[in-house]
Design a protein around this motif. Structure first.
Motif, PDB file in Angstrom:
ATOM      1  N   SER A  14       0.834  -1.336   0.097  1.00  0.00           N
ATOM      2  CA  SER A  14       0.113  -0.148   0.086  1.00  0.00           C
ATOM      3  C   SER A  14       0.936   1.401  -0.084  1.00  0.00           C
ATOM      4  O   SER A  14       2.264   1.129   0.244  1.00  0.00           O
ATOM      5  N   LYS A  35      -5.235   5.059   1.210  1.00  0.00           N
ATOM      6  CA  LYS A  35      -6.037   5.499  -0.057  1.00  0.00           C
ATOM      7  C   LYS A  35      -5.539   4.441  -1.156  1.00  0.00           C
ATOM      8  O   LYS A  35      -6.299   4.344  -2.147  1.00  0.00           O
ATOM      9  N   TYR A  36      -4.106   3.980  -1.149  1.00  0.00           N
ATOM     10  CA  TYR A  36      -3.636   3.244  -2.269  1.00  0.00           C
ATOM     11  C   TYR A  36      -3.341   1.977  -1.810  1.00  0.00           C
ATOM     12  O   TYR A  36      -2.482   1.549  -1.056  1.00  0.00           O
ATOM     13  N   GLU A  37      -3.810   0.892  -2.557  1.00  0.00           N
ATOM     14  CA  GLU A  37      -3.377  -0.447  -2.476  1.00  0.00           C
ATOM     15  C   GLU A  37      -3.236  -1.270  -3.799  1.00  0.00           C
ATOM     16  O   GLU A  37      -3.967  -1.051  -4.647  1.00  0.00           O
ATOM     17  N   TYR A  38      -2.013  -1.971  -3.718  1.00  0.00           N
ATOM     18  CA  TYR A  38      -1.905  -2.646  -5.080  1.00  0.00           C
ATOM     19  C   TYR A  38      -1.993  -4.021  -4.865  1.00  0.00           C
ATOM     20  O   TYR A  38      -1.719  -4.720  -3.929  1.00  0.00           O
ATOM     21  N   ARG A  79       5.519   1.784  -7.839  1.00  0.00           N
ATOM     22  CA  ARG A  79       4.982   1.430  -6.643  1.00  0.00           C
ATOM     23  C   ARG A  79       5.788   1.403  -5.633  1.00  0.00           C
ATOM     24  O   ARG A  79       5.343   1.132  -4.286  1.00  0.00           O
ATOM     25  N   LYS A  99      -2.118   9.515 -13.459  1.00  0.00           N
ATOM     26  CA  LYS A  99      -2.758   8.849 -12.488  1.00  0.00           C
ATOM     27  C   LYS A  99      -2.139   7.779 -11.628  1.00  0.00           C
ATOM     28  O   LYS A  99      -2.215   7.728 -10.369  1.00  0.00           O
ATOM     29  N   GLU A 100      -1.035   7.270 -12.388  1.00  0.00           N
ATOM     30  CA  GLU A 100      -0.239   6.157 -11.307  1.00  0.00           C
ATOM     31  C   GLU A 100       0.626   6.992 -10.575  1.00  0.00           C
ATOM     32  O   GLU A 100       0.964   6.513  -9.355  1.00  0.00           O
ATOM     33  N   GLU A 124      -0.102   9.826  -9.182  1.00  0.00           N
ATOM     34  CA  GLU A 124      -0.978  10.439  -7.871  1.00  0.00           C
ATOM     35  C   GLU A 124      -0.533  10.326  -6.566  1.00  0.00           C
ATOM     36  O   GLU A 124      -0.346  11.174  -5.777  1.00  0.00           O
ATOM     37  N   PRO A 125      -0.318   8.975  -6.082  1.00  0.00           N
ATOM     38  CA  PRO A 125       0.194   8.695  -4.830  1.00  0.00           C
ATOM     39  C   PRO A 125       1.103   9.675  -3.945  1.00  0.00           C
ATOM     40  O   PRO A 125       1.444  10.070  -2.965  1.00  0.00           O
TER      41      PRO A 125
END
Ligand code: ZN
Length: 216
Positions: A91, A95-98, A160, A202-203, A205-206
């Motif tokens: 993660s 907000k973000y989880e892969y 990531r 978009k990728e 963003e985190p």
């Protein structure tokens, strides 16, 4: 700076064996150039620009391999702190989880602990860049049509690892004195992928806020 860099990115901490280019080839020379630019403190925004006499795909290929090696080393410095207990998911904050999906062993997107996910990710990248049908070794062999989409996917997935390391292991980076080096590597990566439009906005963003501070 270079010496402390090599001391904390010591060999035993390497998460995966770095890929080497054969000496004397054009690809090797480009690799050396990319490598030198990371350590010299010169303007990273300009060094990512392709020299006019270089082939674009070759330029992308050496950078993909270079970023793989560097991000692999960066993760290696924090991997002992990235356990099933500390990081049960891959993660970047809440907000973000892969989820991992490779179409072979993981046919559906699967939630995995961050270290397992990263291990699979690095194995997958390693397999792509060592596949001569995608990354031709000889300069006489043209790049295949699959090269660019694969390079984009590799760079997207490697991002990531930055997300996870920055958001979940930043304190460790600071405590081992790696922050500046990781920032430099990140900036180089960011300028490169945005220069050639290799990763969807978009990728990215985190790490948007941090990127604005670091790369403006
Ligand atoms: Zn972790």
């Amino acid at each position: 700076m270079a010496s402390s860099f090599s001391s904390f990115f010591s060999r035993d901490k390497t998460f995966r064996k770095p890929k080497k280019f054969e000496q004397g080839t054009t690809k090797y020379n480009l690799h050396k150039q990319a490598n030198a630019s990371l350590q010299s403190g010169i303007d990273l925004r300009s060094v990512v620009k392709k020299p006019p006499d270089h082939d674009l795909q070759d330029w992308i290929a050496v950078h993909v391999v270079e970023f793989f090696n560097r991000i692999n080393l960066i993760y290696g410095t924090v991997c002992e702190y990235c356990t099933k207990e500390t990081c049960p998911k891959m993660s970047g904050g809440p907000k973000y989880e892969y989820q991992w999906c490779d179409g072979v062993d993981y046919k559906k997107p699967t939630a995995l602990p961050a270290q397992k996910y990263t291990s699979l990710l690095m194995d997958w990248v390693d397999a792509q860049i060592n596949n001569e049908d995608i990354f031709p070794v000889s300069i006489e062999v043209p790049f295949p049509k699959t090269f660019l989409p694969t390079a984009k996917k590799i760079l997207t997935r490697l991002f990531r690892v930055f997300v996870h390391v920055y958001i979940h292991h930043f304190d460790t980076l600071v405590s081992i004195g790696a922050e500046a080096h990781v920032n430099t590597c990140y900036k180089h990566y960011y300028y490169f992928v945005t220069e050639f439009n290799l990763v969807d906005r978009k990728e990215l963003e985190p790490l948007k806020d941090m990127t604005e501070r670091l790369c403006r």
